[in-house]
Structures are given as C-alpha cells and as structure tokens.
Design a protein around this motif. Structure first.
Motif, short mmCIF file in Angstrom:
data_model
loop_
_atom_site.label_atom_id
_atom_site.label_comp_id
_atom_site.label_asym_id
_atom_site.label_seq_id
_atom_site.Cartn_x
_atom_site.Cartn_y
_atom_site.Cartn_z
N VAL A 157 37.44 69.42 65.47
CA VAL A 157 36.34 69.75 64.55
C VAL A 157 36.65 69.25 63.16
CG1 VAL A 157 34.79 71.55 63.90
CG2 VAL A 157 35.73 71.78 66.01
N LEU A 158 35.56 68.60 62.74
CA LEU A 158 35.65 68.08 61.41
C LEU A 158 34.98 69.09 60.35
CD1 LEU A 158 34.53 64.22 61.75
CD2 LEU A 158 36.84 65.34 61.36
N TYR A 159 33.78 69.32 60.54
CA TYR A 159 33.05 70.41 59.94
C TYR A 159 31.81 70.96 60.64
CZ TYR A 159 29.78 66.56 58.73
OH TYR A 159 28.81 65.60 58.78
N LEU A 160 31.24 71.96 60.05
CA LEU A 160 30.08 72.61 60.64
C LEU A 160 29.09 72.72 59.41
CD1 LEU A 160 31.63 76.14 61.58
CD2 LEU A 160 31.62 73.99 62.89
N GLU A 161 27.89 72.40 59.91
CA GLU A 161 26.58 72.45 59.09
C GLU A 161 25.61 73.41 59.40
OE1 GLU A 161 23.33 69.29 57.11
OE2 GLU A 161 24.91 68.62 58.81
N VAL A 162 24.96 74.29 58.53
CA VAL A 162 24.15 75.13 59.12
C VAL A 162 22.75 74.72 58.56
CG1 VAL A 162 24.43 76.58 56.98
CG2 VAL A 162 23.49 77.68 59.09
N GLU A 163 21.61 74.88 59.46
CA GLU A 163 20.26 74.49 58.98
C GLU A 163 19.34 75.43 59.68
OE1 GLU A 163 17.48 72.47 56.82
OE2 GLU A 163 19.58 71.92 56.87
N ASP A 164 18.78 76.19 58.97
CA ASP A 164 18.05 77.49 59.40
C ASP A 164 18.70 78.10 60.16
OD1 ASP A 164 15.58 76.54 58.11
OD2 ASP A 164 15.13 75.17 59.75
N ARG A 165 18.43 78.51 61.53
CA ARG A 165 19.30 79.33 62.40
C ARG A 165 20.08 78.66 63.44
NH1 ARG A 165 14.84 83.16 64.89
NH2 ARG A 165 13.72 81.48 65.07
N ASP A 213 36.62 64.92 45.07
CA ASP A 213 36.14 64.41 43.96
C ASP A 213 35.90 65.62 43.18
OD1 ASP A 213 34.75 63.61 41.58
OD2 ASP A 213 33.96 61.74 42.87
N THR A 214 36.74 66.07 42.17
CA THR A 214 36.35 67.04 41.27
C THR A 214 35.46 67.21 40.28
OG1 THR A 214 38.49 66.84 39.93
CG2 THR A 214 38.93 68.00 41.73
N GLN A 215 35.24 65.98 39.95
CA GLN A 215 34.11 65.67 38.89
C GLN A 215 32.90 65.90 39.44
OE1 GLN A 215 34.84 62.12 36.46
NE2 GLN A 215 32.62 62.26 35.59
N ASP A 216 32.60 65.15 40.47
CA ASP A 216 31.16 65.21 41.09
C ASP A 216 31.34 66.14 42.25
OD1 ASP A 216 30.43 63.33 39.58
OD2 ASP A 216 31.00 61.78 40.73
N ASN A 217 32.11 66.97 42.42
CA ASN A 217 32.27 68.20 43.34
C ASN A 217 31.80 67.70 44.58
OD1 ASN A 217 32.72 70.04 41.56
ND2 ASN A 217 30.93 70.65 40.74
N LEU A 218 32.55 66.61 45.42
CA LEU A 218 32.44 66.23 46.63
C LEU A 218 33.83 66.18 47.37
CD1 LEU A 218 30.32 62.89 45.54
CD2 LEU A 218 29.45 65.19 46.54
N ILE A 219 33.65 66.44 48.75
CA ILE A 219 34.65 66.31 49.59
C ILE A 219 34.39 65.39 50.62
CG2 ILE A 219 33.72 68.32 50.98
CD1 ILE A 219 36.43 69.34 51.21
N TYR A 220 35.48 64.88 50.86
CA TYR A 220 35.33 63.55 51.89
C TYR A 220 36.10 63.97 53.35
CZ TYR A 220 33.54 60.73 48.22
OH TYR A 220 32.62 60.46 47.20
N VAL A 221 35.44 64.35 54.33
CA VAL A 221 35.99 64.54 55.62
C VAL A 221 35.80 63.43 56.62
CG1 VAL A 221 36.23 66.25 57.46
CG2 VAL A 221 35.56 66.83 55.18
N ASN A 222 36.95 62.51 56.81
CA ASN A 222 36.68 61.40 57.50
C ASN A 222 35.65 60.58 56.71
OD1 ASN A 222 38.27 61.92 59.57
ND2 ASN A 222 37.19 61.70 61.38
N ASP A 223 34.44 59.91 57.44
CA ASP A 223 33.56 59.31 56.61
C ASP A 223 32.43 60.17 55.94
OD1 ASP A 223 34.78 57.06 57.25
OD2 ASP A 223 33.85 56.70 58.94
N ALA A 224 32.43 61.36 56.25
CA ALA A 224 31.38 62.25 55.99
C ALA A 224 31.67 62.61 54.18
CB ALA A 224 31.06 63.32 56.55
#
Length: 244
Positions: A157-165, A213-224
C-alpha cells in the motif's frame, strides 16, 4: 498482490477433483491438497494457507476433526462431509470452524461460504457491518472485486485517499481499490508505526516516501505528489527522524 490460498483435504477423488475445479473457477489459488491427515498437517503448517476445506473422514492417523484440532494456526476452516449426524457435527463444532457443509454441494454456495468465512473470522464483532465487503486479515487486505476476494499485502500500500464516504487504497502495483468506509476505520487496521495521516484527505505508508518538500508542504510517494497539512508536518518529520 496475490489471491486467497486454499488448502484442500479430501480422500474421495470425485470430490477432491470437484473442489479443485471450483477453487480454480472462483479465481482462488490452490495452496495444496492431500488425501490424508499426516501429509495435510505437515503441509498446512509449512504452507500457511488462508483457508482450509477439509472432509471429516480422511485417510491417515487422524480424521479431519482431529487434524484441525491439532493445528495451532488461526485459519478459517470449512468442513465438507457426508456425515450429517448430530454427534459428528458436535465434535466438529468443538474446533470452531466457520461452516459445516454436507455433500453434495454447489459452487455458488461454496463461494459464498468462503467469502463469509474470511469476512467473519478477520474482524472484531462490533466492526462486522463496516467490513461487510472489505476485509483486513493479519498483514493483508482481502478486498472483494466482482466475484472473488483479492489479497493485497499492507506492505504494497502506497497511500490512502478519502473522498466523501469512500476511502481509496493505492498500491505500488498501480492498482487502486475503493472501500465504502471512512479513512479512520481503515487506518485503525493499519500498523501505526508505518502509516500516518498527513492531510485530511491522505494517509501515507512512511516506508514508501521518496522525498518531502518542506517549503511547499508536499510529499512524494512513488510518482504521487500529495499535500502535507501544516498541523501534520512537524509530527511527520519527527517520525521520520529527519536530520538537518
């Protein structure tokens, strides 16, 4: 990702062939099969299948009930037998199987019983309604897709994304699975040391992070590329033991 692995113990060739064919048609993997208790016990211990289909009357030093009672593994068991007397049923019941099916049986009934066996045996009682179609078992997700359950290792598992329910699981194989449940309910099933919520919409596998990226507050998980909320950034960096 791999399919559910089922082990068959059956000494009648007609039924053994029928069970093997049904397992294959349902899209599951045959972990192994045997017609006697001694070989079956040795192979089950070493192969560690996800589910066992076992006849009561089998060859070897033990019958099917004694075989299951001798195992020290928490594996769902379905007895398939010609014995429908109460005494045999009571002995089988003492081993806490999921189901007791009498011969003859049909493929659809067996399929439903297998799916319900995983669903019932891999979740706390109070959570059953929430995991009616999507199941977590030990270190894997068992997710229903069409007419079968697919096994997805938590390490994939790379990551989880929630959208509505709905919560979507993204894997490093490029697949995604949509679960009709909340992010919190899914995350409760994940190892807290390896997964962390970094945004109201995202939870990431810390072992899969490529860069931050601590300046733009981004995290890179594989290509995401995923956002990090300010409230979670400091905790994330501490958890990763970030060194300046």
């Amino acid at each position: 990702m791999s399919n559910l692995r089922i082990y068959i113990v059956e000494d009648e060739s007609l039924y053994a062939n029928q069970l093997e064919m049904i397992v294959d048609e349902l899209g599951y993997d045959l972990a192994g099969m045997s017609d006697n208790s001694d070989t079956a016990r040795e192979q089950i211990v070493s192969l560690n299948p996800d589910l066992i289909l076992v006849d009561v009357k089998i060859n070897g030093s033990m019958n099917g009930i004694d075989l299951i009672a001798s195992l020290d593994q928490n594996v769902p068991v379905i007895f398939i037998t010609s014995f429908d007397d109460q005494a045999t049923f009571n002995r089988a019941k003492s081993t806490n199987p999921y189901a007791y099916i009498t011969k003859p049986f049909d493929a659809q009934n067996l399929q439903r019983t297998i799916e319900l066996a995983f669903n019932s045996s891999t979740q706390p009682a109070e959570k059953k309604s929430e995991w009616e179609k999507d199941v977590v078992f030990e270190n894997s997700f068992f997710i229903k897709t069409r007419n079968k359950l697919e096994k997805v290792a938590i390490t994939e598992v790379l990551y989880l994304e929630v959208e509505d329910r709905y919560c979507t699981i993204f894997t490093d194989a490029g697949k995604k699975y949509v679960l009709r449940m909340s992010m919190g309910d899914v995350q409760d099933k994940l190892p807290s040391k390896e997964f962390m919520r970094v945004h109201r919409k995202y939870t990431v596998n810390l072992r899969k992070i490529k860069s931050i990226d601590t300046q733009d507050n981004l995290i890179y998980v594989n290509d995401a590329e995923l956002p990090i909320s300010r409230s979670h950034k400091e905790e994330l960096l501490q958890k990763l033991e970030w060194l300046q």
